[in-house]
Scaffold this motif. Structure first.
Motif, PDB file in Angstrom:
ATOM      1  N   ALA A 125       0.589  -1.044  -0.079  1.00  7.23           N
ATOM      2  CA  ALA A 125      -0.063  -0.048  -0.062  1.00  7.23           C
ATOM      3  C   ALA A 125       1.042   1.198  -0.225  1.00  7.23           C
ATOM      4  O   ALA A 125       0.007   2.593  -1.030  1.00  7.23           O
ATOM      5  CB  ALA A 125      -1.070  -0.040   0.994  1.00  7.23           C
ATOM      6  N   TRP A 126       2.176   1.334   0.478  1.00  5.87           N
ATOM      7  CA  TRP A 126       2.950   2.601   0.380  1.00  5.87           C
ATOM      8  C   TRP A 126       3.091   2.776  -0.770  1.00  5.87           C
ATOM      9  O   TRP A 126       3.933   3.524  -0.793  1.00  5.87           O
ATOM     10  CB  TRP A 126       4.111   2.134   2.163  1.00  5.87           C
ATOM     11  N   LEU A 127       3.302   1.780  -1.314  1.00  4.99           N
ATOM     12  CA  LEU A 127       3.690   1.948  -2.493  1.00  4.99           C
ATOM     13  C   LEU A 127       3.040   3.153  -3.746  1.00  4.99           C
ATOM     14  O   LEU A 127       3.797   3.837  -5.224  1.00  4.99           O
ATOM     15  CB  LEU A 127       3.557   0.764  -3.848  1.00  4.99           C
ATOM     16  N   ALA A 128       1.791   3.199  -3.383  1.00  5.87           N
ATOM     17  CA  ALA A 128       0.467   4.209  -3.885  1.00  5.87           C
ATOM     18  C   ALA A 128       2.074   5.787  -4.736  1.00  5.87           C
ATOM     19  O   ALA A 128       1.303   5.763  -5.341  1.00  5.87           O
ATOM     20  CB  ALA A 128      -0.039   4.658  -2.901  1.00  5.87           C
ATOM     21  N   PHE A 129       1.608   6.135  -3.568  1.00  7.78           N
ATOM     22  CA  PHE A 129       2.704   7.410  -3.783  1.00  7.78           C
ATOM     23  C   PHE A 129       4.188   7.566  -4.603  1.00  7.78           C
ATOM     24  O   PHE A 129       4.059   8.387  -5.167  1.00  7.78           O
ATOM     25  CB  PHE A 129       3.237   8.377  -1.843  1.00  7.78           C
ATOM     26  N   PRO A 130       5.093   6.767  -4.047  1.00 10.84           N
ATOM     27  CA  PRO A 130       5.876   6.509  -5.264  1.00 10.84           C
ATOM     28  C   PRO A 130       5.776   6.355  -6.631  1.00 10.84           C
ATOM     29  O   PRO A 130       6.125   6.789  -7.271  1.00 10.84           O
ATOM     30  CB  PRO A 130       6.702   5.818  -4.953  1.00 10.84           C
ATOM     31  N   ALA A 131       4.879   5.220  -7.060  1.00 11.31           N
ATOM     32  CA  ALA A 131       4.031   4.532  -7.751  1.00 11.31           C
ATOM     33  C   ALA A 131       3.564   6.264  -8.442  1.00 11.31           C
ATOM     34  O   ALA A 131       3.805   5.994 -10.024  1.00 11.31           O
ATOM     35  CB  ALA A 131       3.339   3.922  -8.418  1.00 11.31           C
ATOM     36  N   LEU A 132       2.555   6.268  -8.230  1.00  7.72           N
ATOM     37  CA  LEU A 132       2.177   8.173  -8.862  1.00  7.72           C
ATOM     38  C   LEU A 132       2.988   8.918  -9.354  1.00  7.72           C
ATOM     39  O   LEU A 132       3.043   9.447 -10.484  1.00  7.72           O
ATOM     40  CB  LEU A 132       1.262   8.446  -7.592  1.00  7.72           C
ATOM     41  N   TYR A 189      15.140  14.321 -12.491  1.00  5.03           N
ATOM     42  CA  TYR A 189      16.466  13.595 -12.523  1.00  5.03           C
ATOM     43  C   TYR A 189      16.622  12.253 -13.482  1.00  5.03           C
ATOM     44  O   TYR A 189      16.266  12.162 -14.413  1.00  5.03           O
ATOM     45  CB  TYR A 189      15.970  11.872 -10.792  1.00  5.03           C
ATOM     46  N   PRO A 190      18.631  12.772 -13.142  1.00  9.28           N
ATOM     47  CA  PRO A 190      18.765  11.691 -14.479  1.00  9.28           C
ATOM     48  C   PRO A 190      18.666  10.776 -14.464  1.00  9.28           C
ATOM     49  O   PRO A 190      18.773  10.138 -15.676  1.00  9.28           O
ATOM     50  CB  PRO A 190      20.690  12.254 -13.460  1.00  9.28           C
ATOM     51  N   PHE A 191      18.405   9.858 -13.224  1.00 10.42           N
ATOM     52  CA  PHE A 191      17.826   8.309 -13.808  1.00 10.42           C
ATOM     53  C   PHE A 191      16.762   8.168 -14.037  1.00 10.42           C
ATOM     54  O   PHE A 191      16.538   6.986 -14.868  1.00 10.42           O
ATOM     55  CB  PHE A 191      17.920   7.782 -12.534  1.00 10.42           C
ATOM     56  N   SER A 192      15.831   8.785 -14.257  1.00 13.06           N
ATOM     57  CA  SER A 192      14.446   9.459 -15.548  1.00 13.06           C
ATOM     58  C   SER A 192      14.326  10.418 -16.267  1.00 13.06           C
ATOM     59  O   SER A 192      13.502  10.927 -17.300  1.00 13.06           O
ATOM     60  CB  SER A 192      13.583  10.002 -14.388  1.00 13.06           C
ATOM     61  N   ASN A 193      15.387  10.602 -17.452  1.00 14.14           N
ATOM     62  CA  ASN A 193      16.316  11.630 -18.399  1.00 14.14           C
ATOM     63  C   ASN A 193      15.522  10.881 -19.463  1.00 14.14           C
ATOM     64  O   ASN A 193      16.284  10.273 -19.901  1.00 14.14           O
ATOM     65  CB  ASN A 193      17.251  12.201 -18.255  1.00 14.14           C
ATOM     66  N   VAL A 194      14.093  10.435 -19.846  1.00 14.62           N
ATOM     67  CA  VAL A 194      14.173   9.734 -21.198  1.00 14.62           C
ATOM     68  C   VAL A 194      14.846  10.429 -22.560  1.00 14.62           C
ATOM     69  O   VAL A 194      15.093  10.067 -23.219  1.00 14.62           O
ATOM     70  CB  VAL A 194      12.879  10.701 -21.451  1.00 14.62           C
ATOM     71  N   PRO A 195      15.116  11.630 -22.403  1.00 15.81           N
ATOM     72  CA  PRO A 195      15.882  11.733 -23.443  1.00 15.81           C
ATOM     73  C   PRO A 195      16.823  11.436 -23.915  1.00 15.81           C
ATOM     74  O   PRO A 195      17.683  11.179 -25.012  1.00 15.81           O
ATOM     75  CB  PRO A 195      15.756  13.222 -23.462  1.00 15.81           C
ATOM     76  N   VAL A 196      17.451  11.126 -22.187  1.00 13.02           N
ATOM     77  CA  VAL A 196      18.759  11.104 -22.307  1.00 13.02           C
ATOM     78  C   VAL A 196      19.046   8.803 -22.740  1.00 13.02           C
ATOM     79  O   VAL A 196      20.178   8.407 -22.839  1.00 13.02           O
ATOM     80  CB  VAL A 196      19.949  11.167 -21.427  1.00 13.02           C
ATOM     81  N   LEU A 197      18.874   8.396 -22.084  1.00 12.75           N
ATOM     82  CA  LEU A 197      17.797   7.461 -21.406  1.00 12.75           C
ATOM     83  C   LEU A 197      16.925   6.466 -22.613  1.00 12.75           C
ATOM     84  O   LEU A 197      17.312   5.208 -22.189  1.00 12.75           O
ATOM     85  CB  LEU A 197      18.127   6.878 -20.100  1.00 12.75           C
ATOM     86  N   ALA A 252      12.750   1.053 -16.338  1.00 13.10           N
ATOM     87  CA  ALA A 252      13.761  -0.056 -15.675  1.00 13.10           C
ATOM     88  C   ALA A 252      13.733   0.832 -14.036  1.00 13.10           C
ATOM     89  O   ALA A 252      14.332   0.262 -13.154  1.00 13.10           O
ATOM     90  CB  ALA A 252      14.787  -0.019 -16.358  1.00 13.10           C
ATOM     91  N   ASN A 253      14.534   2.032 -14.477  1.00 18.47           N
ATOM     92  CA  ASN A 253      15.180   2.667 -13.494  1.00 18.47           C
ATOM     93  C   ASN A 253      14.146   2.742 -12.207  1.00 18.47           C
ATOM     94  O   ASN A 253      14.321   2.294 -10.945  1.00 18.47           O
ATOM     95  CB  ASN A 253      15.801   4.117 -13.801  1.00 18.47           C
ATOM     96  N   ALA A 254      12.987   3.270 -12.866  1.00 23.43           N
ATOM     97  CA  ALA A 254      11.872   3.527 -11.905  1.00 23.43           C
ATOM     98  C   ALA A 254      11.432   2.059 -11.117  1.00 23.43           C
ATOM     99  O   ALA A 254      11.058   2.732  -9.948  1.00 23.43           O
ATOM    100  CB  ALA A 254      10.764   4.101 -12.580  1.00 23.43           C
ATOM    101  N   ALA A 255      11.596   0.911 -12.059  1.00 18.05           N
ATOM    102  CA  ALA A 255      11.214  -0.058 -11.531  1.00 18.05           C
ATOM    103  C   ALA A 255      11.639  -0.702 -10.435  1.00 18.05           C
ATOM    104  O   ALA A 255      11.523  -0.677  -9.004  1.00 18.05           O
ATOM    105  CB  ALA A 255      11.136  -1.422 -12.668  1.00 18.05           C
ATOM    106  N   LEU A 256      13.665   0.064 -10.695  1.00 16.67           N
ATOM    107  CA  LEU A 256      14.379  -0.885  -9.098  1.00 16.67           C
ATOM    108  C   LEU A 256      13.968   0.560  -7.786  1.00 16.67           C
ATOM    109  O   LEU A 256      14.372  -0.417  -7.516  1.00 16.67           O
ATOM    110  CB  LEU A 256      15.538  -0.295  -9.632  1.00 16.67           C
ATOM    111  N   ILE A 257      13.532   1.739  -8.519  1.00 11.86           N
ATOM    112  CA  ILE A 257      13.522   2.549  -7.467  1.00 11.86           C
ATOM    113  C   ILE A 257      12.153   1.778  -6.723  1.00 11.86           C
ATOM    114  O   ILE A 257      11.923   2.025  -5.521  1.00 11.86           O
ATOM    115  CB  ILE A 257      13.489   3.985  -7.274  1.00 11.86           C
ATOM    116  N   LEU A 258      11.547   1.789  -6.839  1.00  9.81           N
ATOM    117  CA  LEU A 258       9.586   1.425  -6.952  1.00  9.81           C
ATOM    118  C   LEU A 258      10.011  -0.444  -5.793  1.00  9.81           C
ATOM    119  O   LEU A 258       9.901  -0.440  -4.701  1.00  9.81           O
ATOM    120  CB  LEU A 258       8.774   1.477  -7.698  1.00  9.81           C
ATOM    121  N   LEU A 259      11.153  -1.208  -5.790  1.00  7.77           N
ATOM    122  CA  LEU A 259      11.463  -2.037  -5.504  1.00  7.77           C
ATOM    123  C   LEU A 259      12.393  -2.253  -4.374  1.00  7.77           C
ATOM    124  O   LEU A 259      12.105  -2.558  -3.270  1.00  7.77           O
ATOM    125  CB  LEU A 259      12.016  -3.223  -6.618  1.00  7.77           C
ATOM    126  N   ALA A 260      13.220  -0.738  -4.220  1.00  7.53           N
ATOM    127  CA  ALA A 260      13.399  -0.232  -3.340  1.00  7.53           C
ATOM    128  C   ALA A 260      12.912   0.362  -2.190  1.00  7.53           C
ATOM    129  O   ALA A 260      13.055  -0.034  -0.701  1.00  7.53           O
ATOM    130  CB  ALA A 260      14.740   0.708  -3.749  1.00  7.53           C
TER     131      ALA A 260
END
Length: 217
Positions: free
Chosen positions: A146-153, A170-178, A185-193
């Motif tokens: 349930a706590w994942l709702a905020f970071p997922a949104l 954030y550099p790990f979410s910079n779509v034009p670069v990455l 994938a970076n977002a998924a890893l952070i949500l897993l954290a």
């Protein structure tokens, strides 16, 4: 009200004041900078409050204020599960800053202590508050999901914000670069954290509750 509860309320008040002051000052600094570039104050406020750090600190400040005013009175903001969720959010803020973001921007003047407060001081203070003052043994293994709702949104919001403004926060979410695959994938890893830390917090909560029970026997 016991002495421990009074101390908890006082400590929560200290955290609330620190967090609110840091948030207001960061908003003022960023908005002033944005306006100096010829953009509007509203644009500055939207920019600063689009960062997860600011959003997490605002949520923390609201929760800490409620705990300072109401103590252990029952309510959504004062529930142990809510305070545990905030602990997860703010610890991730501190860890990601320390591991990935520290040193990327050269700050000067008032921005330096404000940055330290948001990313280091407040996370440490609230973690200590959770460890010392929040009642233990009331968390469930389902809570971290349930706590994942905020970071997922937030992930969804940040990608939409970046697509509309061209500013990726954030550099790990910079779509034009990455590209989207790497950014997602970076977002998924952070949500897993977030989820892993939540499970660890539940395990610690139960261990501390068990220790308290054994100590009273």
């Amino acid at each position: 009200m016991t002495g421990s509860q009074a101390a908890g309320r006082l400590f929560a008040a200290l955290i609330a004041v620190t967090a609110w002051l840091a948030v207001v000052l960061r908003a003022w600094i960023v908005t002033s900078f944005v306006m100096a570039q010829g953009r509007t104050a509203l644009d500055g406020l939207v920019t600063v409050f689009s960062y997860f750090t600011l959003q997490a600190n605002v949520i923390l400040a609201i929760v800490a204020t409620a705990c300072a005013l109401r103590g252990e009175a029952d309510g959504f903001l004062t529930r142990p599960s809510t305070r545990a969720a905030v602990t997860v959010y703010i610890v991730i803020v501190g860890v990601i800053y320390a591991v990935l973001l520290a040193g990327l921007r050269q700050l000067t003047g008032l921005a330096v202590p404000v940055d330290i407060a948001l990313h280091r001081v407040v996370p440490v203070l609230f973690t200590l508050y959770w460890l010392i003052f929040v009642p233990k043994g009331r968390l469930a293994w389902r809570d971290p999901l349930a706590w994942l709702a905020f970071p997922a949104l937030y992930v969804v919001y940040s990608l939409i914000y970046g697509a509309l403004t061209g500013r990726y926060l954030y550099p790990f979410s910079n779509v034009p670069v990455l590209g989207y695959p790497r950014a997602l994938a970076n977002a998924a890893l952070i949500l897993l954290a977030f989820y892993g830390l939540g499970l660890a917090l539940v395990a610690l909560d139960r261990a501390l509750a068990g220790s308290a029970i054994r100590a009273r026997q």
